[in-house]
Each structure stands twice: as C-alpha cells, then as structure tokens.
Design a protein around this motif. Structure first.
Motif, mmCIF file in Angstrom:
data_model
loop_
_atom_site.group_PDB
_atom_site.id
_atom_site.type_symbol
_atom_site.label_atom_id
_atom_site.label_comp_id
_atom_site.label_asym_id
_atom_site.label_seq_id
_atom_site.Cartn_x
_atom_site.Cartn_y
_atom_site.Cartn_z
ATOM 1 N N ALA A 135 3.143 10.077 -9.674
ATOM 2 C CA ALA A 135 2.514 10.157 -10.998
ATOM 3 C C ALA A 135 1.681 11.430 -11.134
ATOM 4 C CB ALA A 135 1.653 8.926 -11.246
ATOM 5 N N SER A 136 1.111 11.919 -10.023
ATOM 6 C CA SER A 136 0.274 13.111 -10.087
ATOM 7 C C SER A 136 1.070 14.402 -10.048
ATOM 8 C CB SER A 136 -0.751 13.096 -8.941
ATOM 9 O OG SER A 136 -0.087 13.231 -7.695
ATOM 10 N N GLU A 137 2.379 14.320 -9.784
ATOM 11 C CA GLU A 137 3.216 15.526 -9.733
ATOM 12 C C GLU A 137 3.544 16.041 -11.103
ATOM 13 O OE1 GLU A 137 6.645 14.581 -7.418
ATOM 14 O OE2 GLU A 137 5.520 14.542 -5.564
ATOM 15 N N ARG A 170 0.840 -1.205 0.000
ATOM 16 C CA ARG A 170 0.000 0.000 0.000
ATOM 17 C C ARG A 170 0.870 1.248 0.000
ATOM 18 N NH1 ARG A 170 -2.963 -3.070 3.573
ATOM 19 N NH2 ARG A 170 -2.029 -2.039 5.367
ATOM 20 N N GLU A 171 1.933 1.251 0.801
ATOM 21 C CA GLU A 171 2.844 2.395 0.840
ATOM 22 C C GLU A 171 3.469 2.633 -0.528
ATOM 23 O OE1 GLU A 171 5.784 1.636 3.805
ATOM 24 O OE2 GLU A 171 4.319 1.516 5.418
ATOM 25 N N ALA A 172 3.905 1.566 -1.193
ATOM 26 C CA ALA A 172 4.535 1.690 -2.507
ATOM 27 C C ALA A 172 3.544 2.215 -3.534
ATOM 28 C CB ALA A 172 5.104 0.346 -2.952
ATOM 29 N N ARG A 173 2.324 1.698 -3.514
ATOM 30 C CA ARG A 173 1.308 2.167 -4.465
ATOM 31 C C ARG A 173 0.958 3.632 -4.211
ATOM 32 N NH1 ARG A 173 -1.230 -3.156 -3.400
ATOM 33 N NH2 ARG A 173 -0.570 -4.479 -5.109
ATOM 34 N N SER A 174 0.841 3.998 -2.947
ATOM 35 C CA SER A 174 0.534 5.379 -2.591
ATOM 36 C C SER A 174 1.647 6.306 -3.061
ATOM 37 C CB SER A 174 0.346 5.491 -1.080
ATOM 38 O OG SER A 174 0.209 6.824 -0.698
ATOM 39 N N TYR A 175 2.890 5.914 -2.832
ATOM 40 C CA TYR A 175 4.031 6.700 -3.270
ATOM 41 C C TYR A 175 4.014 6.857 -4.787
ATOM 42 C CZ TYR A 175 8.797 7.930 -4.489
ATOM 43 O OH TYR A 175 9.894 8.543 -5.033
#
Length: 116
Positions: A114-116, A104-109
C-alpha cells in the motif's frame, strides 16, 4: 508467456500461462482455498469448478483477496501446529508457523504494498 482468449458469448475468457511447476502448485492451492471459502458463502448452488473459476478471479484483486483470507482465518490454535509450505531458493519446503504469525506477515506485506 501469458495469453488471453477472446471473450465468449457468456463473457468468459481463458487464461493460459506457462509458469514453473512450483508457482502452478501455489496458484492451484490458493484457488482451492478461495473456492472453499466461497463454497461456505454460496452453498451448494455452485459446482466446484464454477467456484474455482470465481476464485481465480479473486487473484486479480489482491487487497480484496487478503481481506477475504484474513476474515476466514481461524485464530484458534490447535494443540499441534499444522505444517505450512514456504517457497525457498531450492523449491518448496515444510516449516511450522502459527496462524497469528501468518496474519502478521500478510498484514505487513499488505502495508508495504500500500505504501509503494
């Protein structure tokens, strides 16, 4: 300080960097983890140093690296969770975390990047 050598006759370059001991340990651990994964797919055809060199190249492609790591992360939960190193202000410390939590941490990161 980061320096690249000239390209040799085989198309390779040396990367030389002056970094903290903690960051060097993290990079070395990540290179070894990726080399271990590559050993599964490349078999005995490559020496460990060759696999580590290939693994270092994966660090330049974070999206591909994340996918590779997630694809080779077991979702099987052992009876006792293995310790995981995290980086705090005072250096490295050991904490316990589940594999699912790390995924979950990796996906969130990855989603934030990606949104930056």
């Amino acid at each position: 300080y980061v320096k690249l050598s000239r390209t040799d006759e085989l198309g390779y370059r040396h990367v030389i960097a002056r970094i903290t001991a903690g960051d060097a340990a993290w990079i070395d651990a990540m290179v070894q983890r990726v080399a271990d994964i590559l050993a599964q797919t490349h078999g005995a055809d490559h020496h460990i140093n060759e696999l580590r060199s290939m693994a270092f190249g994966w660090l330049a492609r974070p999206a591909d690296l994340l996918k590779l790591l997630l694809d080779h992360t077991s979702t099987h939960r052992p009876h006792r969770h293995p310790p995981r190193l995290t980086r705090g202000r005072s250096g490295l410390r050991t904490v316990r975390s589940s594999v699912a939590s790390r995924q979950r941490e990796a996906r969130s990161y990855h989603a934030r990047r990606a949104s930056e």
